[in-house]
Motif scaffolding. Structure first.
Motif, PDB file in Angstrom:
ATOM      1  N   TYR A 101       6.025  -5.040   0.433  1.00  0.00           N
ATOM      2  CA  TYR A 101       5.442  -5.261  -0.887  1.00  0.00           C
ATOM      3  C   TYR A 101       5.667  -6.734  -1.234  1.00  0.00           C
ATOM      4  CZ  TYR A 101       4.044  -4.035  -5.654  1.00  0.00           C
ATOM      5  OH  TYR A 101       3.377  -3.931  -6.841  1.00  0.00           O
ATOM      6  N   VAL A 143      10.070   0.771  -0.557  1.00  0.00           N
ATOM      7  CA  VAL A 143      10.957  -0.213  -1.175  1.00  0.00           C
ATOM      8  C   VAL A 143      11.787   0.451  -2.275  1.00  0.00           C
ATOM      9  CG1 VAL A 143      11.071  -2.400  -2.443  1.00  0.00           C
ATOM     10  CG2 VAL A 143       9.381  -2.112  -0.608  1.00  0.00           C
ATOM     11  N   ILE A 187       8.597  -4.645 -10.079  1.00  0.00           N
ATOM     12  CA  ILE A 187       7.517  -3.660 -10.058  1.00  0.00           C
ATOM     13  C   ILE A 187       7.516  -3.037 -11.449  1.00  0.00           C
ATOM     14  CG2 ILE A 187       6.713  -1.490  -9.043  1.00  0.00           C
ATOM     15  CD1 ILE A 187       8.189  -2.205  -6.478  1.00  0.00           C
ATOM     16  N   VAL A 233       9.180  -8.190  -2.335  1.00  0.00           N
ATOM     17  CA  VAL A 233      10.352  -7.912  -1.503  1.00  0.00           C
ATOM     18  C   VAL A 233      11.323  -9.100  -1.415  1.00  0.00           C
ATOM     19  CG1 VAL A 233      10.981  -7.624   0.950  1.00  0.00           C
ATOM     20  CG2 VAL A 233       9.558  -5.920  -0.190  1.00  0.00           C
ATOM     21  N   SER A 242       5.618   5.947  -8.127  1.00  0.00           N
ATOM     22  CA  SER A 242       6.263   5.969  -6.818  1.00  0.00           C
ATOM     23  C   SER A 242       7.175   7.185  -6.683  1.00  0.00           C
ATOM     24  CB  SER A 242       7.055   4.681  -6.607  1.00  0.00           C
ATOM     25  OG  SER A 242       7.689   4.690  -5.360  1.00  0.00           O
ATOM     26  N   GLN A 264       4.662   1.832 -12.306  1.00  0.00           N
ATOM     27  CA  GLN A 264       4.543   1.915 -10.849  1.00  0.00           C
ATOM     28  C   GLN A 264       5.769   2.596 -10.243  1.00  0.00           C
ATOM     29  OE1 GLN A 264       3.785  -2.325 -10.072  1.00  0.00           O
ATOM     30  NE2 GLN A 264       1.912  -1.665  -9.035  1.00  0.00           N
ATOM     31  N   GLN A 295       5.134   0.219  -1.426  1.00  0.00           N
ATOM     32  CA  GLN A 295       6.194  -0.002  -2.407  1.00  0.00           C
ATOM     33  C   GLN A 295       7.069   1.234  -2.596  1.00  0.00           C
ATOM     34  OE1 GLN A 295       2.868  -0.140  -3.303  1.00  0.00           O
ATOM     35  NE2 GLN A 295       2.564   0.571  -5.387  1.00  0.00           N
TER      36      GLN A 295
END
Length: 191
Positions: free
Chosen positions: A127, A9, A33, A130, A41, A37, A6
């Motif tokens: 992910y 992404v 998401i 997506v 990320s 998260q 992810q």
């Protein structure tokens, strides 16, 4: 900190947005998401060298991200093919490669998707959310499809995808080098 699929992404979403303002909660909604998260990320990608400081703003490091996508993503997030299903076209079956790569139209690679209208061979997305994120942002969709061509394509498809990724990341880097980036996010000191 190990990168997660992810993370790519999230970075691609930032590249697709160019110089648009963003905040964690907006990215979370756009990518389906959670904000926590998204924050995690950002931390992972910053520590991996895929984000850079630009004063009080952090943003994708186009050069490092390009290098990772061209040379590493197919190993770090290997593409897995599945059964024939309905889904959303990806890789060479989606824009921009579908206009450049000739294929017979039978069983193109698709992200399995309950709202999909194209029958093809399932290709696991980076992910699970997506397809939803790609429906909301055509620029992100194209970047994700290009990454899938690198992850799963044959030599010619990969070469076309790499050429296109390099052009897009160069435009992103040149645009931001001119100081036009105005992101709302502010980097917090990490321990």
């Amino acid at each position: 900190m190990n990168l997660k699929p992810q993370d790519i992404v999230v970075l691609l979403k930032l590249v697709a947005q160019g110089d648009m303002n963003w905040v964690y909660s907006h990215l979370a909604r756009q990518l389906s998401i959670s904000p926590s998260q998204i924050h995690a990320s950002m931390e992972r990608t910053y520590h991996a060298g895929l984000m850079m400081d630009k004063g009080d703003v952090i943003m994708p490091d186009a050069k490092n991200l390009e290098e990772f996508i061209v040379y590493g993503v197919k190993y770090a997030s290997a593409a897995e093919r599945g059964e024939v299903c309905l889904g959303m076209p990806t890789s060479y079956a989606a824009r921009p490669l579908c206009d450049r790569v000739v294929y017979d139209g039978n069983n193109p690679p698709v992200w399995p998707d309950q709202n999909g209208k194209v029958e093809g061979i399932a290709l696991n997305p980076l992910y699970p959310t997506v397809p939803d994120a790609a429906r909301l942002d055509s620029g992100l969709y194209e970047l994700l499809a290009l990454v899938d061509a690198i992850r799963s394509g044959r030599t010619r498809e990969r070469a076309q995808a790499i050429k296109e990724i390099k052009q897009r990341f160069t435009r992103y880097a040149n645009h931001n080098r001119l100081g036009r980036v105005q992101h709302v996010n502010r980097r917090r000191k990490t321990g």
